[in-house]
Design a protein around this motif. Structure first.
Motif, PDB file in Angstrom:
ATOM      1  N   TYR A 122       0.572   5.533   1.414  1.00  0.00           N
ATOM      2  CA  TYR A 122      -0.311   4.449   1.850  1.00  0.00           C
ATOM      3  C   TYR A 122      -0.655   3.526   0.685  1.00  0.00           C
ATOM      4  O   TYR A 122      -0.497   2.301   0.771  1.00  0.00           O
ATOM      5  CB  TYR A 122      -1.585   5.027   2.479  1.00  0.00           C
ATOM      6  CG  TYR A 122      -2.696   4.015   2.614  1.00  0.00           C
ATOM      7  CD1 TYR A 122      -2.645   3.035   3.595  1.00  0.00           C
ATOM      8  CD2 TYR A 122      -3.786   4.022   1.744  1.00  0.00           C
ATOM      9  CE1 TYR A 122      -3.644   2.083   3.717  1.00  0.00           C
ATOM     10  CE2 TYR A 122      -4.789   3.081   1.860  1.00  0.00           C
ATOM     11  CZ  TYR A 122      -4.718   2.112   2.839  1.00  0.00           C
ATOM     12  OH  TYR A 122      -5.704   1.177   2.939  1.00  0.00           O
ATOM     13  N   VAL A 123      -1.131   4.108  -0.407  1.00  0.00           N
ATOM     14  CA  VAL A 123      -1.534   3.300  -1.566  1.00  0.00           C
ATOM     15  C   VAL A 123      -0.333   2.520  -2.096  1.00  0.00           C
ATOM     16  O   VAL A 123      -0.433   1.321  -2.376  1.00  0.00           O
ATOM     17  CB  VAL A 123      -2.156   4.186  -2.669  1.00  0.00           C
ATOM     18  CG1 VAL A 123      -2.380   3.392  -3.956  1.00  0.00           C
ATOM     19  CG2 VAL A 123      -3.474   4.795  -2.183  1.00  0.00           C
ATOM     20  N   GLY A 124       0.805   3.183  -2.197  1.00  0.00           N
ATOM     21  CA  GLY A 124       2.007   2.500  -2.675  1.00  0.00           C
ATOM     22  C   GLY A 124       2.447   1.383  -1.758  1.00  0.00           C
ATOM     23  O   GLY A 124       2.802   0.296  -2.209  1.00  0.00           O
ATOM     24  N   PHE A 125       2.393   1.613  -0.462  1.00  0.00           N
ATOM     25  CA  PHE A 125       2.811   0.597   0.501  1.00  0.00           C
ATOM     26  C   PHE A 125       1.884  -0.612   0.449  1.00  0.00           C
ATOM     27  O   PHE A 125       2.342  -1.754   0.473  1.00  0.00           O
ATOM     28  CB  PHE A 125       2.872   1.173   1.919  1.00  0.00           C
ATOM     29  CG  PHE A 125       3.668   0.325   2.854  1.00  0.00           C
ATOM     30  CD1 PHE A 125       5.035   0.516   2.985  1.00  0.00           C
ATOM     31  CD2 PHE A 125       3.064  -0.674   3.596  1.00  0.00           C
ATOM     32  CE1 PHE A 125       5.784  -0.280   3.844  1.00  0.00           C
ATOM     33  CE2 PHE A 125       3.809  -1.476   4.452  1.00  0.00           C
ATOM     34  CZ  PHE A 125       5.168  -1.273   4.572  1.00  0.00           C
ATOM     35  N   VAL A 126       0.581  -0.359   0.351  1.00  0.00           N
ATOM     36  CA  VAL A 126      -0.394  -1.454   0.264  1.00  0.00           C
ATOM     37  C   VAL A 126      -0.133  -2.271  -0.996  1.00  0.00           C
ATOM     38  O   VAL A 126      -0.150  -3.500  -0.965  1.00  0.00           O
ATOM     39  CB  VAL A 126      -1.841  -0.912   0.305  1.00  0.00           C
ATOM     40  CG1 VAL A 126      -2.848  -1.958  -0.121  1.00  0.00           C
ATOM     41  CG2 VAL A 126      -2.173  -0.401   1.703  1.00  0.00           C
ATOM     42  N   GLN A 127       0.144  -1.602  -2.098  1.00  0.00           N
ATOM     43  CA  GLN A 127       0.399  -2.330  -3.342  1.00  0.00           C
ATOM     44  C   GLN A 127       1.722  -3.080  -3.284  1.00  0.00           C
ATOM     45  O   GLN A 127       1.808  -4.215  -3.745  1.00  0.00           O
ATOM     46  CB  GLN A 127       0.346  -1.387  -4.533  1.00  0.00           C
ATOM     47  CG  GLN A 127      -1.072  -0.911  -4.777  1.00  0.00           C
ATOM     48  CD  GLN A 127      -1.310  -0.511  -6.196  1.00  0.00           C
ATOM     49  OE1 GLN A 127      -0.437  -0.030  -6.879  1.00  0.00           O
ATOM     50  NE2 GLN A 127      -2.531  -0.712  -6.647  1.00  0.00           N
TER      51      GLN A 127
END
Length: 192
Positions: free
Chosen positions: A159-164
């Motif tokens: 999730y964090v990687g995709f958002v970034q």
């Protein structure tokens, strides 16, 4: 987040209106863009309206972030509450999270400002709570404690990687491609 920029100029604003406007600006342009004068112009009011509710920009930012934290969590819990099967509840959790665009934009802006004293504790608290929530969801879905924790870390990291990545325009996917991605992601993390 409601679009507040369309308020009538003479409308009396509440603290919540200022908080929502601050979140909109934060999501669009980052923490640094949250400024009293530009928010007043955006809302069609004077700065005096701001000072009726908040003593400082920092007080507004704190209140806006607390609003985001509370509402983000409450909306998510309400959206998945209807699913009685733990595995389906977990699948719905992933579906819901993957489509919360305003919340992603706020989160991404906050990550960019993690070095600010007001932001770091918030991100740590939100991330810790989210990881605990997702770990418990995996545990309820039948995974042992270690597997539940590992899958939760994997899901949250994705999730964090995709958002970034989305902040730099990657990956470029149309709606159908994104839906397939989410379906595959769910299938990998929560096998039948």
């Amino acid at each position: 987040m409601a679009a507040l920029s369309k308020l009538e100029p003479k409308t009396r604003l509440s603290a919540a209106d200022w908080e929502e406007a601050a979140l909109e600006v934060l999501a669009e342009n980052g923490v640094g863009a949250v400024a009293v004068e530009s928010l007043a112009r955006r809302l069609g009011v004077t700065k005096g309206s701001f000072y009726w509710h908040f003593a400082t920009r920092e007080a507004l930012l704190q209140a806006a972030l607390e609003r985001w934290e509370r509402s983000d969590e409450a909306e998510l819990e309400a959206a998945i509450a209807a699913a009685s099967d733990p595995r389906e509840r977990l699948r719905e959790l992933i579906r819901q999270v993957s489509h919360k665009h305003p919340s992603h934009a706020v989160f991404a802006a906050l990550i960019k400002s993690i070095d600010q004293p007001l932001i770091r504790p918030l991100i740590e608290r939100v991330s810790q709570r989210r990881l605990a929530f997702v770990t418990e969801a995996f545990h309820q879905a039948g995974f042992d404690a270690a597997a539940a924790a590992n899958r939760a870390r994997l899901a949250y990291s994705a999730y964090v990687g995709f958002v970034q990545l989305a902040q730099i325009g990657q990956p470029r996917m149309n709606h159908d491609e994104f839906e397939v991605y989410i379906r595959d992601f769910i299938g990998i993390l929560i096998p039948q």
